[in-house]
Design a protein around this motif. Structure first.
Motif, PDB file in Angstrom:
ATOM      1  N   UNK A 165      -1.398   2.875   5.376  1.00 65.44           N
ATOM      2  CA  UNK A 165      -1.676   2.384   4.032  1.00 65.44           C
ATOM      3  C   UNK A 165      -2.935   2.979   3.430  1.00 65.44           C
ATOM      4  N   UNK A 166      -3.883   3.380   4.243  1.00 67.33           N
ATOM      5  CA  UNK A 166      -5.137   3.897   3.689  1.00 67.33           C
ATOM      6  C   UNK A 166      -4.909   5.095   2.784  1.00 67.33           C
ATOM      7  N   UNK A 167      -3.937   5.912   3.095  1.00 69.77           N
ATOM      8  CA  UNK A 167      -3.626   7.050   2.233  1.00 69.77           C
ATOM      9  C   UNK A 167      -3.256   6.565   0.831  1.00 69.77           C
ATOM     10  N   UNK A 168      -2.353   5.573   0.760  1.00 65.69           N
ATOM     11  CA  UNK A 168      -1.931   5.040  -0.535  1.00 65.69           C
ATOM     12  C   UNK A 168      -3.059   4.264  -1.210  1.00 65.69           C
ATOM     13  N   UNK A 169      -3.801   3.495  -0.431  1.00 65.68           N
ATOM     14  CA  UNK A 169      -4.911   2.718  -0.983  1.00 65.68           C
ATOM     15  C   UNK A 169      -5.914   3.641  -1.665  1.00 65.68           C
ATOM     16  N   UNK A 170      -6.323   4.671  -0.956  1.00 65.17           N
ATOM     17  CA  UNK A 170      -7.334   5.581  -1.505  1.00 65.17           C
ATOM     18  C   UNK A 170      -6.779   6.323  -2.720  1.00 65.17           C
ATOM     19  N   UNK A 171      -5.519   6.721  -2.651  1.00 65.61           N
ATOM     20  CA  UNK A 171      -4.929   7.447  -3.771  1.00 65.61           C
ATOM     21  C   UNK A 171      -4.795   6.562  -5.007  1.00 65.61           C
ATOM     22  N   UNK A 172      -4.362   5.312  -4.825  1.00 65.92           N
ATOM     23  CA  UNK A 172      -4.090   4.452  -5.974  1.00 65.92           C
ATOM     24  C   UNK A 172      -5.282   3.597  -6.400  1.00 65.92           C
ATOM     25  N   UNK A 173      -6.135   3.208  -5.475  1.00 69.01           N
ATOM     26  CA  UNK A 173      -7.265   2.343  -5.799  1.00 69.01           C
ATOM     27  C   UNK A 173      -8.602   3.078  -5.787  1.00 69.01           C
ATOM     28  N   UNK A 199       3.874   2.420  -5.250  1.00 73.29           N
ATOM     29  CA  UNK A 199       4.143   1.432  -6.282  1.00 73.29           C
ATOM     30  C   UNK A 199       3.369   0.138  -6.030  1.00 73.29           C
ATOM     31  N   UNK A 200       3.342  -0.303  -4.775  1.00 73.38           N
ATOM     32  CA  UNK A 200       2.648  -1.548  -4.451  1.00 73.38           C
ATOM     33  C   UNK A 200       1.164  -1.494  -4.771  1.00 73.38           C
ATOM     34  N   UNK A 201       0.479  -0.450  -4.318  1.00 73.78           N
ATOM     35  CA  UNK A 201      -0.954  -0.363  -4.574  1.00 73.78           C
ATOM     36  C   UNK A 201      -1.238   0.010  -6.032  1.00 73.78           C
ATOM     37  N   UNK A 202      -0.331   0.749  -6.651  1.00 76.19           N
ATOM     38  CA  UNK A 202      -0.484   1.067  -8.071  1.00 76.19           C
ATOM     39  C   UNK A 202      -0.415  -0.220  -8.890  1.00 76.19           C
ATOM     40  N   UNK A 203       0.465  -1.114  -8.509  1.00 74.28           N
ATOM     41  CA  UNK A 203       0.598  -2.405  -9.178  1.00 74.28           C
ATOM     42  C   UNK A 203      -0.677  -3.233  -9.014  1.00 74.28           C
ATOM     43  N   UNK A 204      -1.252  -3.215  -7.817  1.00 73.30           N
ATOM     44  CA  UNK A 204      -2.511  -3.935  -7.577  1.00 73.30           C
ATOM     45  C   UNK A 204      -3.623  -3.331  -8.443  1.00 73.30           C
ATOM     46  N   UNK A 205      -3.669  -2.001  -8.511  1.00 70.49           N
ATOM     47  CA  UNK A 205      -4.669  -1.335  -9.356  1.00 70.49           C
ATOM     48  C   UNK A 205      -4.503  -1.758 -10.810  1.00 70.49           C
ATOM     49  N   UNK A 206      -3.257  -1.849 -11.282  1.00 75.90           N
ATOM     50  CA  UNK A 206      -3.003  -2.298 -12.652  1.00 75.90           C
ATOM     51  C   UNK A 206      -3.515  -3.721 -12.864  1.00 75.90           C
ATOM     52  N   UNK A 207      -3.322  -4.607 -11.867  1.00 73.50           N
ATOM     53  CA  UNK A 207      -3.831  -5.984 -11.963  1.00 73.50           C
ATOM     54  C   UNK A 207      -5.353  -6.000 -12.102  1.00 73.50           C
TER      55      UNK A 207
END
Length: 175
Positions: free
Chosen positions: A69-77, A110-118
């Protein structure tokens, strides 16, 4: 099929930063059983298979949550936070509040992108200044407790500034 992996169990009990309380809470294994294993009063090789399987499964779940998940977290958040470590720390707190059936082994873009949008929406709806703390709410249908949970996102390290033309320059950055 249940599996037990001594190596995974040892990494969880002796190398991870996860408390025995949290391991006990997540696996249902009593804290005193975990303490006996850590303190050498009980031998990992001789522990009950069901406990070994629970510890192995939990260790693998943590490994999947922290590594993939860290890859997606860092990319999206990552762009919202001053450091990648701050983004990952927030994401872990968020992940910990989610119900099991709302988690995936790999929370995707999509999941972390959604959190970033929130987070962006929350900041956009308030009047925040540098040094203010930002939190977001996770809805009750998503949380383990079944109640809405407020998650601390971070402290604002910078906020957009109004320039001479009346336009905002810069962005919100959290630490």
């Amino acid at each position: 099929m249940l599996k037990a992996d001594e190596h995974e169990i040892r990494k969880l009990l002796f190398e991870s930063n996860v408390s025995r309380y949290k391991i006990s809470k997540e696996t249902g294994i009593p804290q005193n059983t975990l303490s006996d294993l850590v303190n050498g009063k009980s031998d990992i090789i001789k522990m009950r298979f069901d406990n070994a399987a629970k510890l192995t499964e939990y260790a693998k779940k943590l490994k999947g949550a922290s590594e993939m998940d860290n890859h997606f977290v860092i990319r999206e958040l990552g762009s919202l936070f001053e450091t990648a470590e701050a983004a990952v720390e927030f994401a872990q707190a968020y992940w910990d509040e989610l119900k099991e059936d709302r988690r995936t082994s790999k929370m995707d873009t999509y999941g972390w992108e959604s959190v970033a949008d929130d987070i962006i929406e929350t900041i956009g709806q308030g009047v925040y200044e540098e040094g203010d703390f930002v939190s977001i709410e996770i809805g009750s249908h998503w949380t383990k407790s079944g109640n809405p949970e407020l998650i601390h996102v971070g402290e604002l390290a910078s906020v957009p500034e109004l320039n001479e033309d009346g336009d905002f320059e810069g962005e919100y950055i959290l630490k």
